[in-house]
Scaffold this active site. Sequence first.
Site, PDB file in Angstrom:
ATOM      1  N   LEU A  20      -4.840   8.726   9.757  1.00 53.32           N
ATOM      2  CA  LEU A  20      -5.800   7.628   9.935  1.00 53.32           C
ATOM      3  C   LEU A  20      -7.235   8.178   9.995  1.00 53.32           C
ATOM      4  CD1 LEU A  20      -6.268   4.601  10.417  1.00 53.32           C
ATOM      5  CD2 LEU A  20      -5.967   5.030  12.867  1.00 53.32           C
ATOM      6  N   ILE A  21      -8.099   7.617   9.139  1.00 48.79           N
ATOM      7  CA  ILE A  21      -9.503   8.056   9.036  1.00 48.79           C
ATOM      8  C   ILE A  21     -10.394   6.864   9.424  1.00 48.79           C
ATOM      9  CG2 ILE A  21     -11.239   9.059   7.481  1.00 48.79           C
ATOM     10  CD1 ILE A  21      -8.690  10.817   7.850  1.00 48.79           C
TER      11      ILE A  21
ATOM     12  N   TYR B 195       0.841  -1.216   0.000  1.00 52.28           N
ATOM     13  CA  TYR B 195       0.000   0.000   0.000  1.00 52.28           C
ATOM     14  C   TYR B 195       0.869   1.256   0.000  1.00 52.28           C
ATOM     15  CZ  TYR B 195      -3.157   3.571   1.961  1.00 52.28           C
ATOM     16  OH  TYR B 195      -3.869   4.727   2.188  1.00 52.28           O
TER      17      TYR B 195
HETATM   18  P1  NDP Z   1     -12.320   2.137   1.479  1.00 49.60           P
HETATM   19  O1  NDP Z   1     -11.601   0.823   1.548  1.00 49.60           O
HETATM   20  O2  NDP Z   1     -13.371   2.423   2.486  1.00 49.60           O
HETATM   21  O3  NDP Z   1     -12.963   2.311   0.036  1.00 49.60           O
HETATM   22  C1  NDP Z   1     -12.286   1.907  -1.101  1.00 49.60           C
HETATM   23  C2  NDP Z   1     -13.161   2.162  -2.305  1.00 49.60           C
HETATM   24  O4  NDP Z   1     -12.469   1.695  -3.476  1.00 49.60           O
HETATM   25  C3  NDP Z   1     -14.485   1.443  -2.239  1.00 49.60           C
HETATM   26  O5  NDP Z   1     -15.488   2.251  -2.802  1.00 49.60           O
HETATM   27  C4  NDP Z   1     -14.259   0.205  -3.096  1.00 49.60           C
HETATM   28  O6  NDP Z   1     -15.503  -0.201  -3.605  1.00 49.60           O
HETATM   29  C5  NDP Z   1     -13.334   0.769  -4.173  1.00 49.60           C
HETATM   30  N1  NDP Z   1     -12.504  -0.265  -4.811  1.00 49.60           N
HETATM   31  C6  NDP Z   1     -11.814  -1.273  -4.207  1.00 49.60           C
HETATM   32  N2  NDP Z   1     -11.193  -2.023  -5.135  1.00 49.60           N
HETATM   33  C7  NDP Z   1     -11.507  -1.512  -6.347  1.00 49.60           C
HETATM   34  C8  NDP Z   1     -11.190  -1.862  -7.686  1.00 49.60           C
HETATM   35  N3  NDP Z   1     -10.419  -2.921  -7.977  1.00 49.60           N
HETATM   36  N4  NDP Z   1     -11.708  -1.113  -8.689  1.00 49.60           N
HETATM   37  C9  NDP Z   1     -12.500  -0.051  -8.421  1.00 49.60           C
HETATM   38  N5  NDP Z   1     -12.821   0.346  -7.172  1.00 49.60           N
HETATM   39  C10 NDP Z   1     -12.337  -0.382  -6.138  1.00 49.60           C
HETATM   40  O7  NDP Z   1     -11.172   3.276   1.493  1.00 49.60           O
HETATM   41  P2  NDP Z   1     -11.092   4.581   2.391  1.00 49.60           P
HETATM   42  O8  NDP Z   1     -12.340   5.346   2.244  1.00 49.60           O
HETATM   43  O9  NDP Z   1     -10.606   4.218   3.735  1.00 49.60           O
HETATM   44  O10 NDP Z   1      -9.899   5.367   1.660  1.00 49.60           O
HETATM   45  C11 NDP Z   1     -10.179   6.262   0.600  1.00 49.60           C
HETATM   46  C12 NDP Z   1      -8.882   6.936   0.198  1.00 49.60           C
HETATM   47  O11 NDP Z   1      -8.307   7.583   1.341  1.00 49.60           O
HETATM   48  C13 NDP Z   1      -7.822   5.973  -0.331  1.00 49.60           C
HETATM   49  O12 NDP Z   1      -7.122   6.546  -1.389  1.00 49.60           O
HETATM   50  C14 NDP Z   1      -6.913   5.791   0.871  1.00 49.60           C
HETATM   51  O13 NDP Z   1      -5.595   5.446   0.509  1.00 49.60           O
HETATM   52  C15 NDP Z   1      -6.961   7.180   1.481  1.00 49.60           C
HETATM   53  N6  NDP Z   1      -6.586   7.163   2.889  1.00 49.60           N
HETATM   54  C16 NDP Z   1      -7.388   6.527   3.800  1.00 49.60           C
HETATM   55  C17 NDP Z   1      -6.998   6.468   5.119  1.00 49.60           C
HETATM   56  C18 NDP Z   1      -7.837   5.791   6.157  1.00 49.60           C
HETATM   57  O14 NDP Z   1      -7.354   5.671   7.301  1.00 49.60           O
HETATM   58  N7  NDP Z   1      -9.058   5.365   5.851  1.00 49.60           N
HETATM   59  C19 NDP Z   1      -5.732   7.048   5.575  1.00 49.60           C
HETATM   60  C20 NDP Z   1      -4.979   7.693   4.530  1.00 49.60           C
HETATM   61  C21 NDP Z   1      -5.410   7.743   3.239  1.00 49.60           C
HETATM   62  P3  NDP Z   1     -15.843  -1.653  -4.197  1.00 49.60           P
HETATM   63  O15 NDP Z   1     -15.427  -2.642  -3.159  1.00 49.60           O
HETATM   64  O16 NDP Z   1     -17.320  -1.589  -4.416  1.00 49.60           O
HETATM   65  O17 NDP Z   1     -15.082  -1.772  -5.464  1.00 49.60           O
END
Ligand code: NDP
Length: 282
Positions: free
Chosen positions: A211-212, A177
Amino acid sequence: NVFLISINTTVYVFVFVSLMCLSESLSGARVLVTGASTGIGEQMAYHYARFGAQIVITARRQKVLQQVAEKCLSLGAQKALYIAADMASESDPDKVVDFAIEKLGGLDYLVLNHIGPSPFSMWEGDVDHTRWLMKVNFFSYIQMAWRGLASLEQSKGSLVIVSSLLGKMSSPFVAPYTSTKFALNGFFGAFQHELAMKKSNVSVSICTLGLIDTDSAMEKVREVTSVPAYPATDAALNIIITGATRQSELFYPWFTYIVSLTKDWFPSFTNYAIQKSYSYSP
Ligand code: NDP
């Protein structure tokens, strides 16, 4: 007391006026948000909807997207369309951008946010997973950015990249990641320079998040760290404001900026603190 009340009033008026301006600039805006079936992407879709934007959302799960799109309409979105796509595929990233441009008649905001699922564990040599994750978390981003660029150029639009503190600082248990996020920061940092040198109309915002509290993140880290998690809805709003105000960077929460600045001052201390922030015994 009078002094404090007048400061408070000034702050409230400032926030109110800023939100009004934001609402005006986002009303009717044509937005594509990826990874919008859940987590921060879903919250961004709802905020854009409240601002009256026209939205296309994408992720893999069609049924969930449909529910999010329906909620967006009930919150005030002028349009809310969805398209199921897998960002590991060679053709889906282009297909999604083309769909959004066709259905919305152009793009004002391209918000790249999706990530593929990845284990939270010591790396045990799974090169195939890392290669796959690079496709989802990195290559699809650059493919979509390029595909949407001409339309963003026409609309003086904004490209928003959701990255992480782990794109600036390595940490254990997330080697694949963190690699994808370092790649994003490197690529879109260079792209920011190039667009500025070409005097492009397009702004690029790189968002560094700590972290979110999304389900997927908390599921992984709840048992192993006491690092505080910040609300997804607040993170989502901050990302939207950053794109709308065309800022080149966001640090959310605020201390991610301090960490990014100071992490190299005392590397041994930083490494010690990172390792101690996890409960792990071999
Ligand atoms: P989630 O895991 O909650 O959501 C990920 C999303 O991506 C979902 O909508 C999922 O939907 C989609 N997804 C997963 N695989 C695929 C694929 N192969 N093709 C298309 N879509 C896909 O992520 P977060 O909301 O936690 O994170 C969102 C952003 O924030 C990311 O870029 C993350 O790196 C960044 N971030 C998050 C942090 C955290 O602590 N949460 C910390 C720092 C950064 P589906 O399964 O329906 O495809």
